[in-house]
Each structure stands twice: as C-alpha cells, then as structure tokens.
Design a protein around this motif. Sequence first.
Motif, PDB file in Angstrom:
ATOM      1  N   ILE A  77      -8.910  -1.101  11.812  1.00 52.83           N
ATOM      2  CA  ILE A  77      -8.890  -1.326  10.373  1.00 52.83           C
ATOM      3  C   ILE A  77      -9.488  -2.703  10.110  1.00 52.83           C
ATOM      4  CG2 ILE A  77      -7.447  -1.456   8.305  1.00 52.83           C
ATOM      5  CD1 ILE A  77      -5.237  -0.011   9.958  1.00 52.83           C
ATOM      6  N   PRO A  78     -10.486  -2.828   9.227  1.00 53.24           N
ATOM      7  CA  PRO A  78     -11.072  -4.152   8.975  1.00 53.24           C
ATOM      8  C   PRO A  78     -10.012  -5.169   8.555  1.00 53.24           C
ATOM      9  CG  PRO A  78     -12.411  -2.431   7.980  1.00 53.24           C
ATOM     10  CD  PRO A  78     -11.163  -1.761   8.474  1.00 53.24           C
ATOM     11  N   LEU A  79     -10.184  -6.411   8.992  1.00 52.96           N
ATOM     12  CA  LEU A  79      -9.213  -7.455   8.688  1.00 52.96           C
ATOM     13  C   LEU A  79      -9.020  -7.620   7.182  1.00 52.96           C
ATOM     14  CD1 LEU A  79      -7.369  -9.787   9.499  1.00 52.96           C
ATOM     15  CD2 LEU A  79      -9.414 -11.249   9.675  1.00 52.96           C
ATOM     16  N   HIS A 138      -2.753   2.405   7.718  1.00 53.69           N
ATOM     17  CA  HIS A 138      -1.549   1.819   8.317  1.00 53.69           C
ATOM     18  C   HIS A 138      -1.829   1.370   9.743  1.00 53.69           C
ATOM     19  CE1 HIS A 138       1.521   3.972   5.458  1.00 53.69           C
ATOM     20  NE2 HIS A 138       0.567   3.318   4.810  1.00 53.69           N
ATOM     21  N   TRP A 139      -1.182   0.322  10.157  1.00 55.46           N
ATOM     22  CA  TRP A 139      -1.351  -0.212  11.513  1.00 55.46           C
ATOM     23  C   TRP A 139      -1.117   0.853  12.574  1.00 55.46           C
ATOM     24  CZ3 TRP A 139      -3.416  -4.500  13.446  1.00 55.46           C
ATOM     25  CH2 TRP A 139      -3.102  -4.882  14.752  1.00 55.46           C
ATOM     26  N   ASP A 140      -0.165   1.787  12.313  1.00 57.91           N
ATOM     27  CA  ASP A 140       0.152   2.819  13.304  1.00 57.91           C
ATOM     28  C   ASP A 140      -0.697   4.073  13.162  1.00 57.91           C
ATOM     29  OD1 ASP A 140       1.168   4.011  11.043  1.00 57.91           O
ATOM     30  OD2 ASP A 140       3.256   4.043  11.715  1.00 57.91           O
ATOM     31  N   GLY A 141      -1.669   4.070  12.250  1.00 56.31           N
ATOM     32  CA  GLY A 141      -2.584   5.199  12.109  1.00 56.31           C
ATOM     33  C   GLY A 141      -2.130   6.275  11.147  1.00 56.31           C
ATOM     34  N   ASN A 142      -1.035   6.052  10.424  1.00 55.95           N
ATOM     35  CA  ASN A 142      -0.521   7.080   9.521  1.00 55.95           C
ATOM     36  C   ASN A 142      -0.951   6.876   8.063  1.00 55.95           C
ATOM     37  OD1 ASN A 142       0.942   8.711  11.367  1.00 55.95           O
ATOM     38  ND2 ASN A 142       2.528   7.128  11.482  1.00 55.95           N
ATOM     39  N   GLY A 143      -1.966   6.059   7.819  1.00 59.27           N
ATOM     40  CA  GLY A 143      -2.439   5.854   6.462  1.00 59.27           C
ATOM     41  C   GLY A 143      -3.609   6.751   6.123  1.00 59.27           C
ATOM     42  N   TYR A 144      -4.330   6.400   5.053  1.00 57.04           N
ATOM     43  CA  TYR A 144      -5.493   7.189   4.611  1.00 57.04           C
ATOM     44  C   TYR A 144      -6.567   6.212   4.114  1.00 57.04           C
ATOM     45  CZ  TYR A 144      -3.655   6.440  -0.178  1.00 57.04           C
ATOM     46  OH  TYR A 144      -3.198   5.897  -1.345  1.00 57.04           O
ATOM     47  N   PRO A 145      -7.849   6.626   4.022  1.00 56.88           N
ATOM     48  CA  PRO A 145      -8.338   8.011   4.108  1.00 56.88           C
ATOM     49  C   PRO A 145      -8.780   8.449   5.512  1.00 56.88           C
ATOM     50  CG  PRO A 145     -10.092   6.574   3.346  1.00 56.88           C
ATOM     51  CD  PRO A 145      -8.880   5.702   3.490  1.00 56.88           C
ATOM     52  N   LYS A 146      -8.943   7.502   6.455  1.00 54.61           N
ATOM     53  CA  LYS A 146      -9.514   7.841   7.759  1.00 54.61           C
ATOM     54  C   LYS A 146      -8.493   7.891   8.879  1.00 54.61           C
ATOM     55  CE  LYS A 146     -13.397   8.249   8.085  1.00 54.61           C
ATOM     56  NZ  LYS A 146     -14.266   9.429   7.842  1.00 54.61           N
ATOM     57  N   GLY A 147      -7.268   7.453   8.633  1.00 54.47           N
ATOM     58  CA  GLY A 147      -6.268   7.436   9.693  1.00 54.47           C
ATOM     59  C   GLY A 147      -6.569   6.425  10.780  1.00 54.47           C
ATOM     60  N   LEU A 148      -7.196   5.294  10.410  1.00 53.19           N
ATOM     61  CA  LEU A 148      -7.485   4.248  11.392  1.00 53.19           C
ATOM     62  C   LEU A 148      -6.192   3.536  11.784  1.00 53.19           C
ATOM     63  CD1 LEU A 148     -10.693   2.570   9.887  1.00 53.19           C
ATOM     64  CD2 LEU A 148     -10.529   4.502  11.465  1.00 53.19           C
ATOM     65  N   SER A 149      -6.223   2.870  12.932  1.00 48.59           N
ATOM     66  CA  SER A 149      -5.035   2.154  13.397  1.00 48.59           C
ATOM     67  C   SER A 149      -5.434   0.819  13.986  1.00 48.59           C
ATOM     68  CB  SER A 149      -4.274   2.980  14.439  1.00 48.59           C
ATOM     69  OG  SER A 149      -5.075   3.180  15.600  1.00 48.59           O
ATOM     70  N   GLY A 150      -4.446  -0.107  14.057  1.00 49.12           N
ATOM     71  CA  GLY A 150      -4.649  -1.391  14.708  1.00 49.12           C
ATOM     72  C   GLY A 150      -5.857  -2.145  14.186  1.00 49.12           C
ATOM     73  N   ARG A 151      -6.576  -2.770  15.128  1.00 57.35           N
ATOM     74  CA  ARG A 151      -7.712  -3.602  14.751  1.00 57.35           C
ATOM     75  C   ARG A 151      -8.952  -2.793  14.398  1.00 57.35           C
ATOM     76  NH1 ARG A 151      -6.558  -8.866  15.693  1.00 57.35           N
ATOM     77  NH2 ARG A 151      -4.723  -9.276  16.998  1.00 57.35           N
ATOM     78  N   ALA A 171     -15.803  -5.960  -0.255  1.00 53.53           N
ATOM     79  CA  ALA A 171     -15.267  -5.112  -1.331  1.00 53.53           C
ATOM     80  C   ALA A 171     -15.191  -3.662  -0.885  1.00 53.53           C
ATOM     81  CB  ALA A 171     -16.130  -5.251  -2.582  1.00 53.53           C
ATOM     82  N   LYS A 172     -16.220  -3.190  -0.181  1.00 50.50           N
ATOM     83  CA  LYS A 172     -16.204  -1.806   0.320  1.00 50.50           C
ATOM     84  C   LYS A 172     -15.089  -1.608   1.330  1.00 50.50           C
ATOM     85  CE  LYS A 172     -20.511  -1.626   1.649  1.00 50.50           C
ATOM     86  NZ  LYS A 172     -21.758  -1.127   2.252  1.00 50.50           N
ATOM     87  N   GLU A 173     -14.930  -2.558   2.242  1.00 42.09           N
ATOM     88  CA  GLU A 173     -13.860  -2.461   3.246  1.00 42.09           C
ATOM     89  C   GLU A 173     -12.489  -2.390   2.585  1.00 42.09           C
ATOM     90  OE1 GLU A 173     -15.972  -5.038   6.882  1.00 42.09           O
ATOM     91  OE2 GLU A 173     -14.268  -5.848   5.778  1.00 42.09           O
ATOM     92  N   ILE A 174     -12.273  -3.280   1.631  1.00 39.92           N
ATOM     93  CA  ILE A 174     -10.966  -3.353   0.983  1.00 39.92           C
ATOM     94  C   ILE A 174     -10.689  -2.087   0.173  1.00 39.92           C
ATOM     95  CG2 ILE A 174      -9.682  -4.545  -0.835  1.00 39.92           C
ATOM     96  CD1 ILE A 174     -10.940  -7.170   0.193  1.00 39.92           C
ATOM     97  N   ALA A 175     -11.667  -1.656  -0.609  1.00 43.41           N
ATOM     98  CA  ALA A 175     -11.470  -0.463  -1.440  1.00 43.41           C
ATOM     99  C   ALA A 175     -11.202   0.780  -0.595  1.00 43.41           C
ATOM    100  CB  ALA A 175     -12.700  -0.240  -2.328  1.00 43.41           C
ATOM    101  N   TYR A 176     -11.902   0.895   0.516  1.00 44.95           N
ATOM    102  CA  TYR A 176     -11.832   2.125   1.324  1.00 44.95           C
ATOM    103  C   TYR A 176     -10.614   2.148   2.250  1.00 44.95           C
ATOM    104  CZ  TYR A 176     -14.078   6.186   3.599  1.00 44.95           C
ATOM    105  OH  TYR A 176     -14.382   7.444   4.055  1.00 44.95           O
ATOM    106  N   TYR A 177     -10.240   1.006   2.808  1.00 45.82           N
ATOM    107  CA  TYR A 177      -9.277   1.006   3.907  1.00 45.82           C
ATOM    108  C   TYR A 177      -7.937   0.331   3.600  1.00 45.82           C
ATOM    109  CZ  TYR A 177     -13.415   2.198   6.718  1.00 45.82           C
ATOM    110  OH  TYR A 177     -14.532   2.804   7.231  1.00 45.82           O
TER     111      TYR A 177
END
Length: 371
Positions: free
Chosen positions: A304-306, A289-302, A279-285
């Motif tokens: 980002i939790p599955l 976006h796969w390419d790193g242009n999302g929010y809140p942390k700007g994570l990319s690819g794998r 639930a925490k993973e889903i709510a937060y991430y």
Amino acid sequence: MEQTSTNNPPTLLVIDDIPENLTLMYQLFKDEYKVKGANCGIRGIDIAENSLPDLILLDIMMPEMDGYEVCRRLKQNPHTRGIPIIFLTAKAEKIDESRGLQLGAVDYITKPINPDIVKCRVKTHIALKLANDLLRGENQSLGKEVERRTREALKQREELQSIQDITFYAMVSLAETRDNETGSHICRTQHYIKCLAQQLRLNPLYQDEIDDTMIDLLFKSAPLHDIGKIGISDTILLKKGKLTPEEFTIMKNHTTIGYVAIQKAEVVTGKTMDFLKYAKEIAYYHHEHWDGNGYPKGLSGRDIPLSARLMAVADVYDALINRRVYKEAFTHQDAVNMIVDGKGTHFDPDIIDAFLDITDELWEIAQRYHN
C-alpha cells in the motif's frame, strides 16, 4: 428559451421533454448563464453541436431517445465529447448510475430539485470545465496571455502553477458540494496527514523516504482523497443509518471513480505532476488495510503506498471524532483507542506509533478547524 448578455456568460443547455421543467431551469439560471432548452434528445444534440454549451442538464427518461443514448452520441462526437453532462432523474425512477458514469456523465441530480444544491453543482462543474478548457488551450484570449508569459521564464512557471491550482480547487469544490461536513473534513485531514508525515519522518526507517517536498505534496494532494464521491448518489452518500451490502458495494466505487477523475485531469495537462501522483495514490488506496482486508485492490503491508497509509489514519480519526449522518461523534480518547485497536490490522504499525506521539496536536487541529 434563451438569456442573452453582453458579458458572454457560460452557456447551459437543458434537455427535458417536460415544458414545466424547462421553464423551471430557465428561471433558476437565467440571471447567471445563457440558458438554452430542448424538449427532445434529437433537438438537444443539434443545439449542443451548434452552440457547444459549457454544461448540459439531461433528463434520462424521455420518449424516442432517452438520456443515455443522447449522452452516448454526444460523447462519440469529437466536437461535443468535452461538454460535461449532469443527468436529471426523478427520485422514483430506477436508474443505472454506473452506466451513466461509464458513458461519460459527471454527476446525477435527483428531481424534484433543491435549487441551492443544483445551482452549486452546476457552478462547480462549469468551473472545472472552464479550467480544463484553459489547460487544453481552448480559451484563445487566455491562451494568448499564457503564450506571452512563456517568453518570460519566471512568469511561465507562475502561470503553469496557477493553471494547476485552478484545476485543483475546481475538483475540490466538487467534493465540498456533496455534504455539509466535507469542506472542514478536507481542511482537517490536510493538517493531520502533514503532522503524521513529519512525525513518521523521525523514524529512521523513513528518513530517506520522507522529505520536505513529499510532505508539501501530501498536504496539497490530500484534499482530493474523497473526490470520487461526486459519482455516488445522494441517497447513498447522505443516508442516515447503516448501508446495505449492495449500497456499500456502490459506495466503495468512490475510490476508483476518484482515481479515474484525477488520471483524466493528468492526461489533460499532457504530463505527469508529482502532486497528482500522490493524489491518485491517496484517492485509490486510502481504504486499503494493512492486513489486506481493505478495498479496492486488497493490498497489504508496504504494498500500500505510504501516502495512502498515512491518509487512512487521518481519515478514520476525523470520521470518528465528528458527527456524521449515520452516527454521533466519539470522544477524542475513544477515537484514539479505536485506532490503536486497528494497529497491525487496519493500520500500519509504524504510523500508529507516530500517531500516538502527536494525539494532542491532532486534537488541537480538530478544534481549530471545527465545522
């Protein structure tokens, strides 16, 4: 100003310097709650310390001591810090919502109030308060029942599961009060993410990562993906039309608010729960976006939790095919085309491949759980 009852109803404290507002709240809630009133901050703090109400409705703009200071003092006091506080604010007033949330408030209600909305908000926040009281063992009578059942191994497990479910449904019900479409959206996205995970599991790369337990936990935790929207004001959440850059910045905070809310629920239980982890993973991430242009942390690819990568597809698909206050619904095929266009940029390519294999099944779910 107090409603007495032999059934020990929950206690509601209203702090407002305008007598007419106190009377209005009393008339609105007297049949369901024991209602107490205070016409200034000092008096409100005194009543809260002595009666420990289950919920406080607190006006922000008051003379001598404003609502922010009242909230700060209540949250500093160990005896009153657990009481949920909902701020009351006039629509014309300029308020600092982030300040209120940082001080510990759980929600904002705009005056003049809508009776149905305010009653629903109060009901769900009190439900969550009572659930948290149960988890902390503050309810003595139910605590004795839990203690009795812990002597029986099988019943102990059932009781703990019931407590977990109470907290879970109380939290979900908070999200459902924020707009008319959230309840159906929650149900649909639950089934979307389950189908996506089952299909992705057929990919050899994910056979070891996805099992029946994970799929069950994803289904159970998915409804909390937008729980953070309880911290976003109605003026932004229900706005008809495109958000301004400033408003969008505030809206993006719902991911962090949701993560923190679930984390606090986890702390109350005193142990880590698998479904709260997802639930925490889903709510937060789920807006990464796969390419790193999302929010809140700007994570990319794998990175980002599955679980969040799966929810990203489920959430966007449902948003596209359903009407929102800011847009009309797209057709199923248009939605599919738009999601495919985001393959490798917005979305995980492997998940999009799985998505394309089950689009008919997802559309059937959308029809089955229509608003």
